[in-house]
Design an enzyme around this catalytic site. Structure first.
Site, PDB file in Angstrom:
ATOM      1  N   HIS A 108      -3.692  -5.746   1.074  1.00 11.09           N
ATOM      2  CA  HIS A 108      -3.555  -6.060   2.493  1.00 11.09           C
ATOM      3  C   HIS A 108      -4.010  -7.503   2.702  1.00 11.09           C
ATOM      4  O   HIS A 108      -5.010  -7.928   2.128  1.00 11.09           O
ATOM      5  CB  HIS A 108      -4.419  -5.133   3.344  1.00 11.09           C
ATOM      6  N   CYS A 127       0.838  -1.200   0.000  1.00  8.25           N
ATOM      7  CA  CYS A 127       0.000   0.000   0.000  1.00  8.25           C
ATOM      8  C   CYS A 127       0.874   1.251   0.000  1.00  8.25           C
ATOM      9  O   CYS A 127       1.570   1.529  -0.969  1.00  8.25           O
ATOM     10  CB  CYS A 127      -0.983  -0.044   1.165  1.00  8.25           C
TER      11      CYS A 127
END
Length: 500
Positions: A444, A326
């Site tokens: 994630h 991310c």
């Protein structure tokens, strides 16, 4: 409603356990936290974002997480400001004083969500935030007694005896409440006790006589206990570690987010995971992982200041591997720009230049629950299952070895947002550097599936060892927690919980 004398008194865990106790009795129950401040979040079935702890509590209820379970989520981007998320959607960034005034509006969102849940489930177990005795936050409170008074909800107060001062915490908290709030308190739970309960008896008798409130139970300290953390980082590693283990280092960024990505590595018997300070660059590592961030440009500047550019380059020169997840993925590339000041007023900066990418932050947040496979023979098309939460759009500016993942949006999420499954939802995500030393991805949960964790760890240098299964561990721990609560809390309270 479960309220605590302090932050980290165990509210999230106790609520999860009570939810599982009720669920096992066959009664429909849902978790609820009016307001959460956390950088660990989860994507819901209705396409929104809530605190990670409420997603775990939903699992305790055998439910998919929903935005009504946590209608207000605050994601701090600085010491005085946060992104405000209402019913799963980011509405704006606010300074603390601005949000304090906004809470009058936020209360309606909270009540609306609670009303919807109450119409669907027989019981609601509510979690407070911080402490109800924060005098400076009492005005317009929506997180603790302000909410309880609004919906006429009984309250239990818990305190962590492992910290010490448990009787002062409980008596002091009760004393600082308004008379109507004191009447709302049904009793106390003492959490995380190590030792023989007989040693507490005189203190419990004194507490009940002093306050006029019963002690509902003393919950034992559960060793080697694991549930996804609401926000605080746990550095404990579970289980015995094999001598031949992979050394993994994760810097604790000032605004680190979703560090639960690394829970599976913390528990892996052949992984030595270390969270290190940004200022600590003298360490041994086979794999360095740059985690997510709620303030990418600010955290990038902090890493550069501490010398991480040269540390990463040195690590790669000696054959080490690097993963960016991310915000960490964005940092590994070239220019990162935030023209609308979504996270910071810094504007733009160059990343570490280790991947040929550029990133622009846009107001529309990407919220996706995804599944798919790792791309390429080296990863044996291992299955992955995770989620994305980010504002940035990252594009390639040069050559790479190829994408990391082939993803599909979960059909449930597509149906919730569009009315029907999207047949064209397959797409590629992430990159692998040409020299095969660097991976970047927005996913994630990269290590949550054992097959994916095995494949990625083999790429990093660890082979022939089965990864842990986080889903199975969560279920085992929720059952263990529910058993402990049924044994340690008063039978009358447990029976009341189980009544429809």
């Amino acid at each position: 409603m479960v309220q605590g004398c302090t932050s980290d008194a165990g509210k999230s865990v106790i609520v999860a356990g009570l939810c599982r106790v009720v669920t096992r009795s066959g009664i429909s129950v849902a978790p609820f936290k009016p307001q959460n401040m956390a950088l660990n979040s989860a994507v819901t079935i209705d396409g929104g974002e809530i605190g990670r702890a409420q997603a775990v509590q939903a699992q305790a209820c055998n439910l998919q997480p929903h935005t009504d379970m946590n209608p207000i989520l605050l994601k701090p981007s600085s010491d005085t400001g946060a992104q405000v998320i209402v019913h799963g959607k980011a509405i704006s960034a606010m300074q603390a004083t601005e949000y304090h005034d906004y809470k009058k509006v936020a209360m309606q969102a909270v009540v609306d969500s609670h009303t919807r849940l109450s119409s669907r489930y027989q019981k609601i177990i509510v979690e407070g935030a911080g402490s109800p005795a924060e005098i400076n936050l009492r005005n317009n409170d929506i997180a603790n007694m302000g909410f309880a008074e609004k919906v006429d909800c009984p309250v239990i107060i818990i305190a962590d005896i492992d910290r010490g001062g448990v009787f002062a915490h409980l008596v002091g908290t009760l004393e600082l409440l308004e008379p109507s709030e004191q009447e709302r308190v049904e009793g106390f739970i003492i959490n995380r006790f190590r030792g023989d309960n007989k040693l507490l008896e005189s203190g419990l008798d004194w507490l009940e006589k002093r306050t006029g409130k019963p002690v509902i139970g003393v919950v034992p300290y559960l060793t080697d206990f694991f549930l996804d953390a609401e926000d605080a980082i746990s550095t404990a590693q579970r289980g015995e570690k094999n001598a031949q283990r992979l050394k993994v280092v994760v810097p604790v960024l000032p605004r680190i987010s979703n560090h639960t990505d690394f829970d599976a590595l913390r528990m892996h018997p052949m992984v030595d995971l270390k969270f290190v300070s940004v200022d600590q660059t003298d360490f041994e590592a086979d794999l360095i992982i740059l985690p997510g961030s709620k303030n990418v440009l600010g955290d990038l500047a902090r890493l550069k200041q501490a010398g991480w550019r040269s540390r990463l380059n040195q690590h790669l020169r000696y054959g080490g591997k690097v993963i960016g997840i991310c915000g960490g993925y964005q940092m590994l590339g070239g220019e990162i720009s935030d023209p609308d000041a979504i996270e910071t007023a810094l504007g733009s900066d160059n990343g570490f230049g280790l991947l040929n990418t550029k990133t622009i932050l846009y107001p529309e947040k990407q919220l996706k629950r995804v599944k798919g496979t790792l791309v390429g023979d080296k990863f044996a098309s291992a299955a992955i299952d995770g989620y994305e939460i980010h504002c940035g759009i990252t594009t390639e500016t040069g050559a790479h070895q190829g994408p990391l993942l082939e993803l599909e949006l979960e059909l449930e999420l597509d149906s919730a947002r569009h009315g029907s499954p999207d047949s064209n939802s397959s797409r590629l995500d992430g990159l692998i550097s040409e020299d095969d030393q660097i991976i970047g991805t927005y996913l994630h949960g990269l290590f949550d599936k054992p097959s994916a964790a095995n494949a990625i760890l083999a790429w990093a240098g660890l082979e022939n060892f089965e990864a842990v299964n986080l889903d199975n561990i969560r279920e085992q721990q929720l059952e263990r927690l529910a058993d402990a609560l049924e044994e340690s809390l008063s039978p009358s309270f447990i029976n009341l919980l189980k009544q429809a």
